[in-house]
Design a protein around this motif. Structure first.
Motif, PDB file in Angstrom:
ATOM      1  N   HIS A 150       1.027  -1.494  -0.031  1.00 39.21           N
ATOM      2  CA  HIS A 150      -0.070  -0.123   0.190  1.00 39.21           C
ATOM      3  C   HIS A 150       1.179   0.986   0.061  1.00 39.21           C
ATOM      4  CE1 HIS A 150      -3.000  -3.106   1.022  1.00 39.21           C
ATOM      5  NE2 HIS A 150      -3.208  -2.804   2.175  1.00 39.21           N
ATOM      6  N   CYS A 151       0.506   2.207  -0.428  1.00 37.23           N
ATOM      7  CA  CYS A 151       1.046   3.746  -1.521  1.00 37.23           C
ATOM      8  C   CYS A 151       0.474   4.069  -0.699  1.00 37.23           C
ATOM      9  CB  CYS A 151       2.566   3.428  -2.684  1.00 37.23           C
ATOM     10  SG  CYS A 151       3.326   2.032  -3.302  1.00 37.23           S
ATOM     11  N   ALA A 152       0.548   5.754  -0.121  1.00 35.35           N
ATOM     12  CA  ALA A 152       0.319   6.779  -0.450  1.00 35.35           C
ATOM     13  C   ALA A 152       1.475   7.833  -0.361  1.00 35.35           C
ATOM     14  CB  ALA A 152      -0.539   7.075   0.545  1.00 35.35           C
ATOM     15  N   HIS A 153       0.782   8.668  -1.473  1.00 35.26           N
ATOM     16  CA  HIS A 153       1.815   9.679  -2.680  1.00 35.26           C
ATOM     17  C   HIS A 153       1.074  11.445  -2.437  1.00 35.26           C
ATOM     18  CE1 HIS A 153       4.581  11.004  -5.565  1.00 35.26           C
ATOM     19  NE2 HIS A 153       4.188  12.126  -4.429  1.00 35.26           N
ATOM     20  N   ARG A 154       1.130  11.759  -1.358  1.00 32.98           N
ATOM     21  CA  ARG A 154       0.506  13.196  -0.941  1.00 32.98           C
ATOM     22  C   ARG A 154       1.527  14.118  -0.648  1.00 32.98           C
ATOM     23  NH1 ARG A 154      -1.712   9.929   4.154  1.00 32.98           N
ATOM     24  NH2 ARG A 154      -3.033   7.883   2.855  1.00 32.98           N
ATOM     25  N   ASN A 155       0.602  15.110  -1.659  1.00 32.68           N
ATOM     26  CA  ASN A 155       1.486  15.967  -2.077  1.00 32.68           C
ATOM     27  C   ASN A 155       0.026  17.468  -0.764  1.00 32.68           C
ATOM     28  OD1 ASN A 155       2.922  16.122  -5.040  1.00 32.68           O
ATOM     29  ND2 ASN A 155       3.170  15.036  -3.071  1.00 32.68           N
ATOM     30  N   GLU A 175       6.410   6.155  -7.001  1.00 32.46           N
ATOM     31  CA  GLU A 175       6.009   4.684  -6.458  1.00 32.46           C
ATOM     32  C   GLU A 175       6.579   3.893  -7.666  1.00 32.46           C
ATOM     33  OE1 GLU A 175       4.068   7.595  -6.185  1.00 32.46           O
ATOM     34  OE2 GLU A 175       4.729   6.834  -4.503  1.00 32.46           O
ATOM     35  N   ILE A 176       6.633   3.579  -9.138  1.00 31.22           N
ATOM     36  CA  ILE A 176       6.999   3.202  -9.850  1.00 31.22           C
ATOM     37  C   ILE A 176       8.406   2.364  -9.826  1.00 31.22           C
ATOM     38  CG2 ILE A 176       7.079   2.751 -12.768  1.00 31.22           C
ATOM     39  CD1 ILE A 176       4.405   4.167 -12.587  1.00 31.22           C
ATOM     40  N   ASP A 177       9.280   3.244  -9.902  1.00 28.49           N
ATOM     41  CA  ASP A 177      10.859   3.087  -9.411  1.00 28.49           C
ATOM     42  C   ASP A 177      10.642   2.354  -8.374  1.00 28.49           C
ATOM     43  OD1 ASP A 177      13.694   3.441 -10.698  1.00 28.49           O
ATOM     44  OD2 ASP A 177      13.874   4.221  -8.574  1.00 28.49           O
ATOM     45  N   ILE A 178      10.440   2.834  -7.206  1.00 27.30           N
ATOM     46  CA  ILE A 178      11.067   2.016  -6.068  1.00 27.30           C
ATOM     47  C   ILE A 178      10.331   0.393  -6.168  1.00 27.30           C
ATOM     48  CG2 ILE A 178       9.045   2.726  -3.951  1.00 27.30           C
ATOM     49  CD1 ILE A 178      12.477   3.461  -3.912  1.00 27.30           C
ATOM     50  N   VAL A 212      -3.604   4.050  -8.440  1.00 28.58           N
ATOM     51  CA  VAL A 212      -3.452   3.019  -9.339  1.00 28.58           C
ATOM     52  C   VAL A 212      -3.366   2.285  -8.595  1.00 28.58           C
ATOM     53  CG1 VAL A 212      -1.476   3.562 -11.397  1.00 28.58           C
ATOM     54  CG2 VAL A 212      -2.286   5.510 -10.588  1.00 28.58           C
ATOM     55  N   ILE A 213      -3.973   0.776  -9.309  1.00 31.39           N
ATOM     56  CA  ILE A 213      -2.938  -0.377  -9.123  1.00 31.39           C
ATOM     57  C   ILE A 213      -2.247  -0.619 -10.130  1.00 31.39           C
ATOM     58  CG2 ILE A 213      -4.259  -2.818  -8.535  1.00 31.39           C
ATOM     59  CD1 ILE A 213      -6.302  -0.732  -6.978  1.00 31.39           C
ATOM     60  N   PHE A 214      -0.925  -1.308  -9.878  1.00 37.16           N
ATOM     61  CA  PHE A 214       0.082  -2.438 -10.557  1.00 37.16           C
ATOM     62  C   PHE A 214       0.457  -3.824  -9.728  1.00 37.16           C
ATOM     63  CE2 PHE A 214       1.575   2.197  -9.148  1.00 37.16           C
ATOM     64  CZ  PHE A 214       1.844   3.032 -10.255  1.00 37.16           C
ATOM     65  N   GLU A 215       0.718  -3.881 -11.068  1.00 37.21           N
ATOM     66  CA  GLU A 215       0.739  -5.210 -10.671  1.00 37.21           C
ATOM     67  C   GLU A 215       2.013  -5.957 -11.002  1.00 37.21           C
ATOM     68  OE1 GLU A 215      -3.771  -8.227 -10.212  1.00 37.21           O
ATOM     69  OE2 GLU A 215      -2.368  -7.926 -12.062  1.00 37.21           O
ATOM     70  N   THR A 216       2.752  -6.920 -10.454  1.00 40.64           N
ATOM     71  CA  THR A 216       4.432  -7.229 -11.124  1.00 40.64           C
ATOM     72  C   THR A 216       4.332  -8.704 -11.167  1.00 40.64           C
ATOM     73  OG1 THR A 216       4.561  -8.380  -8.719  1.00 40.64           O
ATOM     74  CG2 THR A 216       5.560  -5.476  -9.223  1.00 40.64           C
ATOM     75  N   GLU A 217       5.459  -9.005 -12.005  1.00 37.75           N
ATOM     76  CA  GLU A 217       5.963  -9.977 -12.413  1.00 37.75           C
ATOM     77  C   GLU A 217       5.277 -11.438 -11.303  1.00 37.75           C
ATOM     78  OE1 GLU A 217       9.872  -9.320 -15.387  1.00 37.75           O
ATOM     79  OE2 GLU A 217       9.632  -9.355 -12.928  1.00 37.75           O
ATOM     80  N   ARG A 221       0.482  -7.052  -5.818  1.00 39.99           N
ATOM     81  CA  ARG A 221      -0.903  -5.890  -6.115  1.00 39.99           C
ATOM     82  C   ARG A 221       0.236  -4.890  -5.289  1.00 39.99           C
ATOM     83  NH1 ARG A 221      -5.869  -6.042  -8.743  1.00 39.99           N
ATOM     84  NH2 ARG A 221      -7.005  -4.644  -7.361  1.00 39.99           N
ATOM     85  N   ILE A 222       0.085  -3.818  -6.130  1.00 41.96           N
ATOM     86  CA  ILE A 222       0.187  -2.055  -5.646  1.00 41.96           C
ATOM     87  C   ILE A 222      -0.691  -1.641  -5.353  1.00 41.96           C
ATOM     88  CG2 ILE A 222       1.873  -0.937  -5.960  1.00 41.96           C
ATOM     89  CD1 ILE A 222       3.214  -3.729  -6.765  1.00 41.96           C
ATOM     90  N   ASP A 223      -1.306  -1.000  -4.082  1.00 35.83           N
ATOM     91  CA  ASP A 223      -1.981   0.010  -4.332  1.00 35.83           C
ATOM     92  C   ASP A 223      -2.001   1.453  -4.338  1.00 35.83           C
ATOM     93  OD1 ASP A 223      -3.104   0.503  -1.626  1.00 35.83           O
ATOM     94  OD2 ASP A 223      -2.978  -1.290  -2.269  1.00 35.83           O
ATOM     95  N   ASP A 224      -1.886   2.932  -5.462  1.00 37.29           N
ATOM     96  CA  ASP A 224      -1.135   4.060  -4.590  1.00 37.29           C
ATOM     97  C   ASP A 224      -2.001   4.855  -4.870  1.00 37.29           C
ATOM     98  OD1 ASP A 224       0.698   6.438  -4.617  1.00 37.29           O
ATOM     99  OD2 ASP A 224       1.698   5.460  -6.448  1.00 37.29           O
ATOM    100  N   GLU A 225      -1.514   6.173  -3.479  1.00 35.14           N
ATOM    101  CA  GLU A 225      -3.103   6.696  -3.632  1.00 35.14           C
ATOM    102  C   GLU A 225      -1.907   7.966  -3.645  1.00 35.14           C
ATOM    103  OE1 GLU A 225      -4.718   7.215   0.221  1.00 35.14           O
ATOM    104  OE2 GLU A 225      -3.714   9.866  -0.159  1.00 35.14           O
ATOM    105  N   LEU A 226      -2.350   8.515  -5.260  1.00 34.14           N
ATOM    106  CA  LEU A 226      -2.134  10.085  -5.171  1.00 34.14           C
ATOM    107  C   LEU A 226      -2.929  11.292  -4.695  1.00 34.14           C
ATOM    108  CD1 LEU A 226      -1.006   8.045  -8.372  1.00 34.14           C
ATOM    109  CD2 LEU A 226       0.874   9.241  -6.981  1.00 34.14           C
ATOM    110  N   PHE A 227      -2.348  11.766  -3.911  1.00 37.48           N
ATOM    111  CA  PHE A 227      -3.775  12.746  -3.185  1.00 37.48           C
ATOM    112  C   PHE A 227      -2.245  14.063  -3.300  1.00 37.48           C
ATOM    113  CE2 PHE A 227      -6.058  13.730   0.448  1.00 37.48           C
ATOM    114  CZ  PHE A 227      -6.470  14.918  -0.093  1.00 37.48           C
TER     115      PHE A 227
END
Ligand code: ISE
Length: 336
Positions: A150-155, A175-178, A212-217, A221-227
């Motif tokens: 679970h990620c959150a990216h808040r500015n 988040e994509i890079d990390i 944003v929901i990402f999936e890896t190889e 499953r990753i969820d990223d809250e961009l706020f």
């Protein structure tokens, strides 16, 4: 040796790095600065005892510098990076490598022809002690099989020039890079989910927050809250869910204050504040490599290219709400 640095782009991050060169970094001197805004370049050159240039390629080929430090806007990165490669000068480039994956591909091709890594990309989170501790914990197997992140990216807020697309190709890029760095694997699909509610603090052209929901190889499953108009601070969260344990990024605050108002901890207000240590460490790493004449390490052009591929898929999803697959070509030996 004192590496002679030519810094391009005198916006917010350019100024932050100039202060860093003056106060923190050892083994380097900013001998030239460049900006298309002549009065800004003149003023900074005067303040830092550097030579002002108004044309990046002229500065890149000048004998006044050994290495190029790019803090300009994304659309001009490709030309500046290729000019630095042509001059045989190592490059530090702020993210994004380029706004599109096709442009990044040209950089990969040029670097592969040069036969050595000439570029370090400014994904500073990889140098953050918190993210590094998370990686150590994942790699050491303490968490067991990783299932979710679970990620959150808040500015606190974003400028008027910030577009809806930038939530993906400017903010979520971190988040994509990390995620790739933490898990050591690639992202295979992206889907952007638009919640029905948007904060009244966002300008009308934005929808904020987005998920944003990402999936890896391997299927993480990753969820990223961009706020990006969260108002209260610059707050970056990352919680890694393994089958044996869960690890979460802590904030970097050294003290907690207790008073009649309760218990309080300061919350950073900008990426420059939250990631100050990470920025110091990434820049010192670059300079140490320049001075030792070693090829670059850390986030590479290849990482920038793969992030751009994921962003392209994310932008397509932002339009249609569908899940988009990310197809990544095979990695050249130079980056393995
Ligand atoms: C900005 O460009 C950055 O790189 C910041 O780290 C990020 O938090 C912000 O959302 C971006 O716009």
């Amino acid at each position: 040796m004192n590496a002679k640095i030519g810094l391009i782009g005198l916006g917010m991050i350019g100024h932050d790095h100039l202060k860093r060169f003056k106060n923190v970094i050892t083994g380097a001197q900013v001998t030239a600065v460049c900006d298309i805004n002549r009065s800004a370049a003149d003023a900074v050159a005067n303040e830092y005892g550097a030579t002002a240039f108004y044309d990046a390629e002229e500065m890149i080929s000048s004998d006044l510098i050994d290495a190029v430090f790019i803090c300009s806007i994304g659309p001009v990165h490709k030309a500046q990076i290729l000019a630095a490669f042509k001059a045989g000068k190592p490059v530090f480039c702020e993210k994004p490598l380029t706004p599109t994956a096709d442009e990044s591909k040209e950089i990969i091709e040029a670097e592969v022809i040069a036969g050595k890594r000439l570029l370090q990309l400014g994904f500073m989170r990889r140098y953050d002690p918190g993210y590094q501790a998370l990686k150590t914990s994942i790699d050491g197997g303490d968490l067991g099989e990783i299932m979710l992140i679970h990620c959150a990216h808040r500015n606190p807020s974003v400028p008027e020039s910030y577009t809806l697309e930038m939530a993906v190709n400017d903010s979520a890029t971190h988040e994509i890079d990390i995620i790739r760095y933490l898990l050591n694997e690639n992202i295979t699909s992206v889907r952007v989910d638009r919640p029905r509610k948007s904060t009244s603090r966002a300008l009308p052209h934005l929808q904020d927050p987005l998920i944003v929901i990402f999936e890896t190889e391997s299927g993480v499953r990753i969820d990223d809250e961009l706020f990006v108009n969260c108002h209260y601070g610059y707050d970056i969260r990352c919680e890694v869910i393994g089958e044996n344990a869960i690890a979460a990024l802590n904030e970097q605050q050294l003290i907690t204050t207790r008073s009649i108002n309760g218990r309080a901890q300061h919350i950073a207000q900008s990426c420059m504040e939250r990631f100050a240590t990470a920025y110091d460490r990434e820049v010192q790493t670059f300079i140490d490599h320049v001075n030792a004449g070693r090829q670059m390490t850390g986030p590479s052009s290849w990482d920038g290219y793969v992030v751009a591929l994921v962003c392209d898929a994310g932008l397509a999803s932002l339009k249609d709400g569908e899940k988009h697959d990310v197809i990544i070509p095979s990695q050249p030996a130079l980056y393995q």
